[in-house]
Scaffold this motif. Structure first.
Motif, PDB file in Angstrom:
ATOM      1  N   ALA A 110       0.900  -0.791  -0.475  1.00 33.58           N
ATOM      2  CA  ALA A 110       0.373  -0.249  -0.297  1.00 33.58           C
ATOM      3  C   ALA A 110       0.983   1.719  -0.065  1.00 33.58           C
ATOM      4  O   ALA A 110       2.032   1.442   0.512  1.00 33.58           O
ATOM      5  CB  ALA A 110      -1.026  -0.165   1.131  1.00 33.58           C
ATOM      6  N   HIS A 111       0.231   2.320  -0.256  1.00 35.20           N
ATOM      7  CA  HIS A 111       1.290   3.192  -1.247  1.00 35.20           C
ATOM      8  C   HIS A 111       0.266   4.295  -0.949  1.00 35.20           C
ATOM      9  O   HIS A 111       0.875   5.871  -0.070  1.00 35.20           O
ATOM     10  CB  HIS A 111       1.933   3.811  -2.945  1.00 35.20           C
ATOM     11  CG  HIS A 111       3.116   2.042  -2.716  1.00 35.20           C
ATOM     12  ND1 HIS A 111       4.036   2.732  -2.329  1.00 35.20           N
ATOM     13  CD2 HIS A 111       2.981   1.613  -3.309  1.00 35.20           C
ATOM     14  CE1 HIS A 111       4.695   1.431  -2.674  1.00 35.20           C
ATOM     15  NE2 HIS A 111       4.037   0.970  -3.435  1.00 35.20           N
ATOM     16  N   SER A 112      -0.281   4.284  -0.630  1.00 29.56           N
ATOM     17  CA  SER A 112      -1.356   5.649  -0.239  1.00 29.56           C
ATOM     18  C   SER A 112      -2.541   5.367   0.691  1.00 29.56           C
ATOM     19  O   SER A 112      -2.680   4.587   1.642  1.00 29.56           O
ATOM     20  CB  SER A 112      -1.792   6.454  -1.516  1.00 29.56           C
ATOM     21  OG  SER A 112      -3.209   5.004  -1.722  1.00 29.56           O
ATOM     22  N   LYS A 127      -5.591   4.976   1.490  1.00 29.87           N
ATOM     23  CA  LYS A 127      -6.688   5.009   0.464  1.00 29.87           C
ATOM     24  C   LYS A 127      -6.996   3.090  -0.114  1.00 29.87           C
ATOM     25  O   LYS A 127      -7.039   2.632   0.389  1.00 29.87           O
ATOM     26  CB  LYS A 127      -7.030   5.013  -0.479  1.00 29.87           C
ATOM     27  CG  LYS A 127      -8.495   4.311  -1.818  1.00 29.87           C
ATOM     28  CD  LYS A 127      -8.327   5.122  -2.546  1.00 29.87           C
ATOM     29  CE  LYS A 127      -9.431   6.329  -2.648  1.00 29.87           C
ATOM     30  NZ  LYS A 127      -9.562   6.183  -4.391  1.00 29.87           N
ATOM     31  N   GLU A 128      -5.495   3.004   0.141  1.00 29.57           N
ATOM     32  CA  GLU A 128      -4.535   1.493   0.013  1.00 29.57           C
ATOM     33  C   GLU A 128      -5.026   1.049   1.334  1.00 29.57           C
ATOM     34  O   GLU A 128      -5.193  -0.372   1.170  1.00 29.57           O
ATOM     35  CB  GLU A 128      -3.788   1.974  -1.040  1.00 29.57           C
ATOM     36  CG  GLU A 128      -3.666   1.801  -2.968  1.00 29.57           C
ATOM     37  CD  GLU A 128      -2.543   1.805  -3.466  1.00 29.57           C
ATOM     38  OE1 GLU A 128      -1.014   1.438  -2.750  1.00 29.57           O
ATOM     39  OE2 GLU A 128      -2.162   1.569  -4.273  1.00 29.57           O
ATOM     40  N   ARG A 129      -4.539   1.768   2.083  1.00 27.93           N
ATOM     41  CA  ARG A 129      -3.630   1.033   3.443  1.00 27.93           C
ATOM     42  C   ARG A 129      -5.537   0.939   3.608  1.00 27.93           C
ATOM     43  O   ARG A 129      -5.200  -0.185   4.410  1.00 27.93           O
ATOM     44  CB  ARG A 129      -3.049   2.678   4.187  1.00 27.93           C
ATOM     45  CG  ARG A 129      -1.760   1.683   4.192  1.00 27.93           C
ATOM     46  CD  ARG A 129      -1.254   2.931   5.146  1.00 27.93           C
ATOM     47  NE  ARG A 129      -0.967   4.568   5.383  1.00 27.93           N
ATOM     48  CZ  ARG A 129      -0.562   5.318   3.991  1.00 27.93           C
ATOM     49  NH1 ARG A 129       0.273   4.468   3.967  1.00 27.93           N
ATOM     50  NH2 ARG A 129      -0.709   6.074   4.614  1.00 27.93           N
ATOM     51  N   SER A 130      -6.558   2.090   3.681  1.00 23.37           N
ATOM     52  CA  SER A 130      -8.130   1.018   4.446  1.00 23.37           C
ATOM     53  C   SER A 130      -8.450   0.592   3.671  1.00 23.37           C
ATOM     54  O   SER A 130      -9.080  -1.278   4.214  1.00 23.37           O
ATOM     55  CB  SER A 130      -8.705   2.634   4.033  1.00 23.37           C
ATOM     56  OG  SER A 130      -8.992   2.564   2.884  1.00 23.37           O
ATOM     57  N   ILE A 131      -7.978   0.584   2.585  1.00 24.64           N
ATOM     58  CA  ILE A 131      -8.700  -1.020   1.309  1.00 24.64           C
ATOM     59  C   ILE A 131      -7.920  -2.347   2.352  1.00 24.64           C
ATOM     60  O   ILE A 131      -8.761  -3.717   2.484  1.00 24.64           O
ATOM     61  CB  ILE A 131      -8.685  -1.110   0.069  1.00 24.64           C
ATOM     62  CG1 ILE A 131      -8.581   0.008  -0.700  1.00 24.64           C
ATOM     63  CG2 ILE A 131      -8.642  -2.850  -0.581  1.00 24.64           C
ATOM     64  CD1 ILE A 131      -8.680   0.304  -2.370  1.00 24.64           C
ATOM     65  N   ILE A 132      -6.327  -2.374   2.720  1.00 28.24           N
ATOM     66  CA  ILE A 132      -6.156  -3.631   3.864  1.00 28.24           C
ATOM     67  C   ILE A 132      -6.634  -4.081   4.577  1.00 28.24           C
ATOM     68  O   ILE A 132      -7.016  -4.787   5.067  1.00 28.24           O
ATOM     69  CB  ILE A 132      -4.965  -2.922   3.626  1.00 28.24           C
ATOM     70  CG1 ILE A 132      -3.553  -3.208   2.150  1.00 28.24           C
ATOM     71  CG2 ILE A 132      -3.489  -4.687   4.805  1.00 28.24           C
ATOM     72  CD1 ILE A 132      -2.519  -3.235   2.374  1.00 28.24           C
ATOM     73  N   HIS A 133      -7.055  -2.508   5.388  1.00 26.07           N
ATOM     74  CA  HIS A 133      -7.622  -2.769   6.242  1.00 26.07           C
ATOM     75  C   HIS A 133      -9.131  -3.907   6.425  1.00 26.07           C
ATOM     76  O   HIS A 133      -9.494  -4.351   7.305  1.00 26.07           O
ATOM     77  CB  HIS A 133      -8.310  -1.844   7.527  1.00 26.07           C
ATOM     78  CG  HIS A 133      -6.890  -0.974   8.340  1.00 26.07           C
ATOM     79  ND1 HIS A 133      -6.131  -1.273   9.451  1.00 26.07           N
ATOM     80  CD2 HIS A 133      -5.857  -0.144   7.937  1.00 26.07           C
ATOM     81  CE1 HIS A 133      -5.193  -0.801   9.812  1.00 26.07           C
ATOM     82  NE2 HIS A 133      -5.003   0.033   8.176  1.00 26.07           N
ATOM     83  N   GLU A 134      -9.803  -2.581   5.533  1.00 27.59           N
ATOM     84  CA  GLU A 134     -11.103  -3.755   5.181  1.00 27.59           C
ATOM     85  C   GLU A 134     -10.717  -5.011   4.868  1.00 27.59           C
ATOM     86  O   GLU A 134     -11.939  -6.057   5.103  1.00 27.59           O
ATOM     87  CB  GLU A 134     -11.662  -2.934   4.249  1.00 27.59           C
ATOM     88  CG  GLU A 134     -12.269  -2.028   4.581  1.00 27.59           C
ATOM     89  CD  GLU A 134     -13.363  -1.234   4.123  1.00 27.59           C
ATOM     90  OE1 GLU A 134     -14.521  -1.946   3.538  1.00 27.59           O
ATOM     91  OE2 GLU A 134     -13.303   0.098   3.326  1.00 27.59           O
ATOM     92  N   LEU A 135      -9.929  -5.394   4.070  1.00 24.07           N
ATOM     93  CA  LEU A 135      -9.677  -6.822   3.379  1.00 24.07           C
ATOM     94  C   LEU A 135      -9.323  -7.676   5.116  1.00 24.07           C
ATOM     95  O   LEU A 135      -9.714  -8.951   5.156  1.00 24.07           O
ATOM     96  CB  LEU A 135      -8.774  -6.862   2.742  1.00 24.07           C
ATOM     97  CG  LEU A 135      -8.515  -7.312   1.366  1.00 24.07           C
ATOM     98  CD1 LEU A 135      -7.605  -6.410   0.203  1.00 24.07           C
ATOM     99  CD2 LEU A 135      -9.908  -7.704   0.878  1.00 24.07           C
ATOM    100  N   LEU A 136      -8.379  -7.440   6.506  1.00 23.97           N
ATOM    101  CA  LEU A 136      -8.020  -8.184   7.385  1.00 23.97           C
ATOM    102  C   LEU A 136      -9.452  -8.549   8.214  1.00 23.97           C
ATOM    103  O   LEU A 136      -9.780  -9.456   8.521  1.00 23.97           O
ATOM    104  CB  LEU A 136      -7.643  -6.915   8.011  1.00 23.97           C
ATOM    105  CG  LEU A 136      -6.344  -7.084   7.804  1.00 23.97           C
ATOM    106  CD1 LEU A 136      -5.420  -5.808   8.239  1.00 23.97           C
ATOM    107  CD2 LEU A 136      -5.365  -8.535   7.792  1.00 23.97           C
TER     108      LEU A 136
END
Length: 74
Positions: free
Chosen positions: A36-38, A40-49
């Motif tokens: 994740a570089h942004s 938004k991408e970190r929030s997507i990873i949090h939701e995938l978790l």
């Protein structure tokens, strides 16, 4: 692209992509190891978790440069 079409969690990837206004393939790549570089991408990873699609090491908290263990689609 072809792996995304056959992905087990394709519906979840599509919903997250729609929610965050990104291409579903980006969500797929984040779920399978892309860093994740942004924000938004970190929030997507949090939701995938949160959905249980990916799992992290128990010894670390997620940040932009943490290692994450990912499930593979079969």
């Amino acid at each position: 692209m072809f792996k995304f079409v056959r992905a087990r969690h394709r519906k979840a990837y599509l919903k997250l992509a729609w929610k965050h206004l990104v291409w579903p393939e980006k969500v797929y790549k984040l779920a399978h190891g892309k860093h994740a570089h942004s924000k938004k991408e970190r929030s997507i990873i949090h939701e995938l978790l949160a959905l249980g699609i990916i799992h992290r090491h128990s010894s670390s908290s997620i940040s932009s440069d943490d290692k994450v263990v990912f499930e593979k689609d079969e």
